[in-house]
Design a protein around this motif. Structure first.
Motif, short mmCIF file in Angstrom:
data_model
loop_
_atom_site.label_atom_id
_atom_site.label_comp_id
_atom_site.label_asym_id
_atom_site.label_seq_id
_atom_site.Cartn_x
_atom_site.Cartn_y
_atom_site.Cartn_z
N GLY A 151 0.79 -1.22 0.00
CA GLY A 151 0.00 0.00 0.00
C GLY A 151 0.82 1.28 0.00
N LYS A 152 2.14 1.14 -0.06
CA LYS A 152 3.02 2.30 -0.06
C LYS A 152 3.77 2.35 -1.40
N ASN A 153 4.18 3.52 -1.79
CA ASN A 153 4.88 3.67 -3.06
C ASN A 153 6.37 3.39 -2.85
N ILE A 154 6.67 2.12 -2.59
CA ILE A 154 8.04 1.68 -2.33
C ILE A 154 8.37 0.56 -3.30
N THR A 155 9.48 0.68 -3.99
CA THR A 155 9.96 -0.39 -4.86
C THR A 155 10.88 -1.30 -4.06
N VAL A 156 10.60 -2.60 -4.09
CA VAL A 156 11.42 -3.58 -3.39
C VAL A 156 11.97 -4.56 -4.41
N ALA A 157 13.27 -4.70 -4.46
CA ALA A 157 13.91 -5.67 -5.36
C ALA A 157 15.04 -6.35 -4.63
N GLN A 158 15.42 -7.52 -5.10
CA GLN A 158 16.50 -8.27 -4.44
C GLN A 158 17.36 -8.95 -5.48
N ARG A 159 18.59 -9.25 -5.08
CA ARG A 159 19.49 -9.90 -6.02
C ARG A 159 20.59 -10.64 -5.28
N ALA A 203 23.93 -11.41 -0.64
CA ALA A 203 22.49 -11.32 -0.84
C ALA A 203 22.04 -9.93 -0.43
N GLY A 204 21.21 -9.30 -1.23
CA GLY A 204 20.85 -7.93 -0.90
C GLY A 204 19.49 -7.51 -1.40
N PHE A 205 18.93 -6.52 -0.72
CA PHE A 205 17.68 -5.88 -1.10
C PHE A 205 17.94 -4.42 -1.42
N ARG A 206 17.11 -3.88 -2.28
CA ARG A 206 17.14 -2.45 -2.56
C ARG A 206 15.72 -1.92 -2.43
N LYS A 222 8.98 -14.02 -11.45
CA LYS A 222 9.53 -13.37 -10.27
C LYS A 222 11.07 -13.37 -10.26
N ASN A 223 11.68 -14.47 -10.70
CA ASN A 223 13.15 -14.60 -10.69
C ASN A 223 13.65 -14.50 -12.13
N THR A 224 14.34 -13.41 -12.43
CA THR A 224 14.70 -13.10 -13.82
C THR A 224 16.21 -13.01 -13.97
N ILE A 225 16.73 -13.66 -15.00
CA ILE A 225 18.16 -13.59 -15.32
C ILE A 225 18.33 -12.67 -16.52
N LEU A 226 19.10 -11.61 -16.31
CA LEU A 226 19.39 -10.65 -17.38
C LEU A 226 20.76 -10.99 -17.98
N HIS A 227 20.87 -10.83 -19.29
CA HIS A 227 22.09 -11.17 -20.02
C HIS A 227 22.60 -9.93 -20.74
N PHE A 228 23.85 -9.57 -20.46
CA PHE A 228 24.51 -8.43 -21.08
C PHE A 228 25.56 -8.93 -22.07
N THR A 229 25.68 -8.23 -23.20
CA THR A 229 26.74 -8.51 -24.17
C THR A 229 27.60 -7.26 -24.34
N PHE A 230 28.92 -7.47 -24.46
CA PHE A 230 29.87 -6.37 -24.58
C PHE A 230 30.62 -6.47 -25.90
N ASP A 231 31.03 -5.30 -26.41
CA ASP A 231 31.85 -5.30 -27.61
C ASP A 231 33.31 -5.49 -27.22
N PRO A 232 34.24 -5.59 -28.20
CA PRO A 232 35.65 -5.84 -27.88
C PRO A 232 36.29 -4.77 -27.00
N ASN A 233 35.70 -3.58 -26.93
CA ASN A 233 36.23 -2.52 -26.07
C ASN A 233 35.66 -2.55 -24.66
N GLY A 234 34.83 -3.56 -24.39
CA GLY A 234 34.26 -3.69 -23.06
C GLY A 234 33.02 -2.86 -22.84
N GLN A 262 15.31 -10.45 -8.47
CA GLN A 262 13.96 -10.86 -8.12
C GLN A 262 13.14 -9.62 -7.82
N ALA A 263 11.99 -9.54 -8.43
CA ALA A 263 11.10 -8.40 -8.21
C ALA A 263 9.68 -8.81 -8.58
N ASP A 264 8.71 -8.05 -8.10
CA ASP A 264 7.31 -8.40 -8.31
C ASP A 264 6.72 -7.86 -9.59
#
Length: 321
Positions: free
Chosen positions: A58-66, A92-95, A264-276, A314-316
């Motif tokens: 009921g509050k405008n608070i974003t809760v996420a964990q990783r 393990a952490g929450f934000r 709820k549990n999401t894996i994000l994938h990042f790709t980098f170029d040769p310069n990082g 992890q987030a809702d």
């Protein structure tokens, strides 16, 4: 019923594995110890998240964990020679993100005075309060470190595990997120004060502008007048072009596949170029089961190289992601 992953080795063995990782002499057994130790924090996260999400209803608070990435664990062990892996408090952490500082302080005060018995490890001077005492980098927010401590037969296995909770206002979060994006897209290490001085100064002036404009405080340049801070910020931006870069990334778009595949549990994938430099971001996979997500996360980390990275969050909602 979830079959939560338990720690399979002693803290002494965890610390020894960490020492070998620091020295670059680790074995596959050491990697298994680290993966199990990290994954065993999921039970503790679940305990805290139930409490935090109930309090934020009921509050405008974003809760996420990783869970901390393997690469980041290794990096921290190498950056901090005295760090013991079993005492690394942000595996393990929450934000939690709030509209303003008053809401942040109110929520945190209520949380501290709740009946939970877990140990608050901040010390007498609230040493992780970076709102009252901003970091030299300009970072602002408050961190709490708790040590899990219960007497129940079910939970005692995880006693001693540490977990970090970060509290930020939306402005503080915007600044910190911009730093991380700049590190991703410029191959810098601004977050750890290991970047070109001009990049670091850009974010220090940005922090000062934000805190004066929105929070009626001062940050890392308390002695400078407003006009000088704004002038130096604009001069650095003309030279570095970071604001143009951020605007371009915003136009590049969000991860559209979140809408189709979000769980709820999401894996994000990042790709980098040769310069990082980070070039793509996509949803690798998404799970309702945390254990399935952890298994896939560990599998992916075995194959990543300098051109890829993954992170489990992890987030809702897709907005929280």
């Amino acid at each position: 019923m979830v079959n939560w992953i338990k720690p399979l080795t002693s803290k002494t063995q965890v610390n020894k594995a960490g020492e070998r990782i620091r020295a670059g002499t680790y074995t596959d057994d050491d990697l298994h110890i680290v993966e199990n130790w990290r994954a065993s924090h999921a039970y503790v996260m679940n305990t805290f998240q139930a409490n935090l999400r109930r309090r934020s209803l009921g509050k405008n608070i974003t809760v996420a964990q990783r869970l901390k990435r393997r690469r980041t664990i290794f990096d921290k062990l190498q950056r901090e020679p005295g760090m013991k892996l079993a005492r690394m408090h942000d595996i393990a952490g929450f934000r939690l993100i709030f509209d303003d500082e008053a809401e942040l302080v109110s929520f945190r005060t209520d949380f501290h005075t709740s009946r939970m018995r877990h140990k608050l490890c901040n010390g007498a001077n609230d040493r992780y309060n970076y709102i009252e005492r901003p970091k030299i980098s300009g970072y602002r927010g408050i961190h709490d470190v708790f040590e899990y401590d219960v007497s129940s037969q079910t939970g005692v296995t995880w006693n001693g595990h540490l977990i970090e909770i970060q509290y930020r206002t939306k402005c503080q979060h915007a600044w910190a997120t911009a730093v991380e994006i700049a590190d991703f897209t410029t191959s810098s290490r601004i977050k750890f004060s290991e970047a070109n001085q001009e990049f670091e100064d850009f974010f220090r002036y940005a922090s000062e502008i934000i805190v004066r404009a929105f929070e009626d405080r001062k940050s890392c340049f308390p002695q400078l007048p407003n006009y000088e801070i704004v002038d130096k910020f604009h001069w650095l931006d003309r030279k570095l072009g970071l604001m143009r870069r951020f605007e371009g990334l915003a136009r590049f778009g969000q991860v559209s596949s979140i809408r189709q595949h979000f769980k709820k549990n999401t894996i994000l994938h990042f790709t980098f170029d040769p310069n990082g430099l980070a070039t793509t971001l996509q949803i690798e996979s998404s799970f309702q089961s945390v254990n399935k997500a952890l298994a896939r996360y560990e599998e992916l980390e075995k194959d990543i190289d300098e051109n890829t990275d993954v992170v489990l969050v992890q987030a809702d909602s897709q907005e929280s992601i």
